[in-house]
Scaffold this motif. Sequence first.
Motif, PDB file in Angstrom:
ATOM      1  N   CYS B  23       0.855  -1.184   0.000  1.00  0.00           N
ATOM      2  CA  CYS B  23       0.000   0.000   0.000  1.00  0.00           C
ATOM      3  C   CYS B  23       0.893   1.237   0.000  1.00  0.00           C
ATOM      4  O   CYS B  23       1.879   1.296   0.742  1.00  0.00           O
ATOM      5  N   ALA B  24       0.561   2.216  -0.838  1.00  0.00           N
ATOM      6  CA  ALA B  24       1.260   3.495  -0.837  1.00  0.00           C
ATOM      7  C   ALA B  24       0.309   4.572  -0.340  1.00  0.00           C
ATOM      8  O   ALA B  24      -0.871   4.555  -0.682  1.00  0.00           O
ATOM      9  N   TYR B  25       0.817   5.470   0.452  1.00  0.00           N
ATOM     10  CA  TYR B  25      -0.017   6.583   0.905  1.00  0.00           C
ATOM     11  C   TYR B  25       0.671   7.892   0.548  1.00  0.00           C
ATOM     12  O   TYR B  25       1.891   7.935   0.368  1.00  0.00           O
ATOM     13  N   SER B  26      -0.117   8.942   0.447  1.00  0.00           N
ATOM     14  CA  SER B  26       0.448  10.212  -0.009  1.00  0.00           C
ATOM     15  C   SER B  26       0.369  11.319   1.031  1.00  0.00           C
ATOM     16  O   SER B  26       1.038  12.341   0.886  1.00  0.00           O
ATOM     17  N   ASN B  27      -0.436  11.131   2.077  1.00  0.00           N
ATOM     18  CA  ASN B  27      -0.591  12.175   3.078  1.00  0.00           C
ATOM     19  C   ASN B  27       0.524  12.076   4.114  1.00  0.00           C
ATOM     20  O   ASN B  27       0.508  11.193   4.967  1.00  0.00           O
ATOM     21  N   SER B  28       1.463  12.972   4.053  1.00  0.00           N
ATOM     22  CA  SER B  28       2.598  12.924   4.968  1.00  0.00           C
ATOM     23  C   SER B  28       2.186  13.198   6.419  1.00  0.00           C
ATOM     24  O   SER B  28       2.942  12.910   7.345  1.00  0.00           O
ATOM     25  N   LEU B  66       5.996  -0.373   8.109  1.00  0.00           N
ATOM     26  CA  LEU B  66       5.764   1.010   7.716  1.00  0.00           C
ATOM     27  C   LEU B  66       7.078   1.666   7.353  1.00  0.00           C
ATOM     28  O   LEU B  66       8.018   1.683   8.147  1.00  0.00           O
ATOM     29  N   ASN B  67       7.138   2.207   6.147  1.00  0.00           N
ATOM     30  CA  ASN B  67       8.324   2.945   5.699  1.00  0.00           C
ATOM     31  C   ASN B  67       7.882   4.374   5.419  1.00  0.00           C
ATOM     32  O   ASN B  67       7.316   4.677   4.365  1.00  0.00           O
ATOM     33  N   LYS B  68       8.126   5.246   6.363  1.00  0.00           N
ATOM     34  CA  LYS B  68       7.651   6.629   6.238  1.00  0.00           C
ATOM     35  C   LYS B  68       8.442   7.414   5.207  1.00  0.00           C
ATOM     36  O   LYS B  68       7.944   8.385   4.644  1.00  0.00           O
ATOM     37  N   THR B  69       9.667   6.988   4.957  1.00  0.00           N
ATOM     38  CA  THR B  69      10.500   7.705   3.992  1.00  0.00           C
ATOM     39  C   THR B  69       9.885   7.679   2.601  1.00  0.00           C
ATOM     40  O   THR B  69       9.877   8.683   1.893  1.00  0.00           O
ATOM     41  N   VAL B  70       9.370   6.509   2.229  1.00  0.00           N
ATOM     42  CA  VAL B  70       8.766   6.368   0.898  1.00  0.00           C
ATOM     43  C   VAL B  70       7.254   6.247   0.983  1.00  0.00           C
ATOM     44  O   VAL B  70       6.601   5.927  -0.019  1.00  0.00           O
ATOM     45  N   LYS B  71       6.696   6.473   2.157  1.00  0.00           N
ATOM     46  CA  LYS B  71       5.248   6.428   2.360  1.00  0.00           C
ATOM     47  C   LYS B  71       4.682   5.102   1.863  1.00  0.00           C
ATOM     48  O   LYS B  71       3.794   5.051   0.998  1.00  0.00           O
TER      49      LYS B  71
END
Lengths: 116, 116
Positions: B23-28, B66-71
């Motif tokens: 899953c990719a997310y876009s909201n930082s 969860l990888n916040k760097t690449v969302k």
Amino acid sequence: SAVISQKPSRDICQRGTSLTIQCQVDSQVTMMFWYRQQPGQSLTLIATANQGSEATYESGFVIDKFPISRPNLTFSTLTVSNMSPEDSSIYLCSVEEGRRSSYEQYFGPGTRLTVT
Amino acid sequence: GESVGLHLPTLSVQEGDNSIINCAYSNSASDYFIWYKQESGKGPQFIIDIRSNMDKRQGQRVTVLLNKTVKHLSLQIAATQPGDSAVYFCAESSNAGGTSYGKLTFGQGTILTVHP
């Protein structure tokens, strides 16, 4: 976890009519949410329903089309007004249970609405 | 608005294999993430969640990364069973300085099919 029931489980309605969906929770909860799931798609939040205040609607959803009641801490209703075939969806209510380390959100079984 | 999406709409595996759903997310600003399982005719069932201050969380046969760097968010299911066949949704939320994570933005969903 909270146990959520919805009525009706499914319905077939004629265009131009309205349907009220009921959501009952087995415990008192502050916040209840209504979602829509169109055929083959993901869930979209319609509105947040808090007891004692007016519901807060998300972009694209209005009170005249989806009036919501929240008379107490265990019950809410969502009305789909002046229905058209585009309103054919699954409508789900959910509640949030906040805990120390998580905010688990639980969903009801959904109401499957078909508009002809 | 910002959205959450999935790379693969379908995933087919053999019983006993490990499954990975992405899953990719876009909201930082999102700081809370949940995975749901939805079986046919039912509402979404909570599987596991993770806060943004963590990069890994394990449950029974499931792990969320969860990888916040690449969302990016993933759900790993170990020793997949036919009963795991369902649609899996990721969802994200931000409490925006409040106390509730109840307003969820859902990804498009991945259909997982497990062959015996």
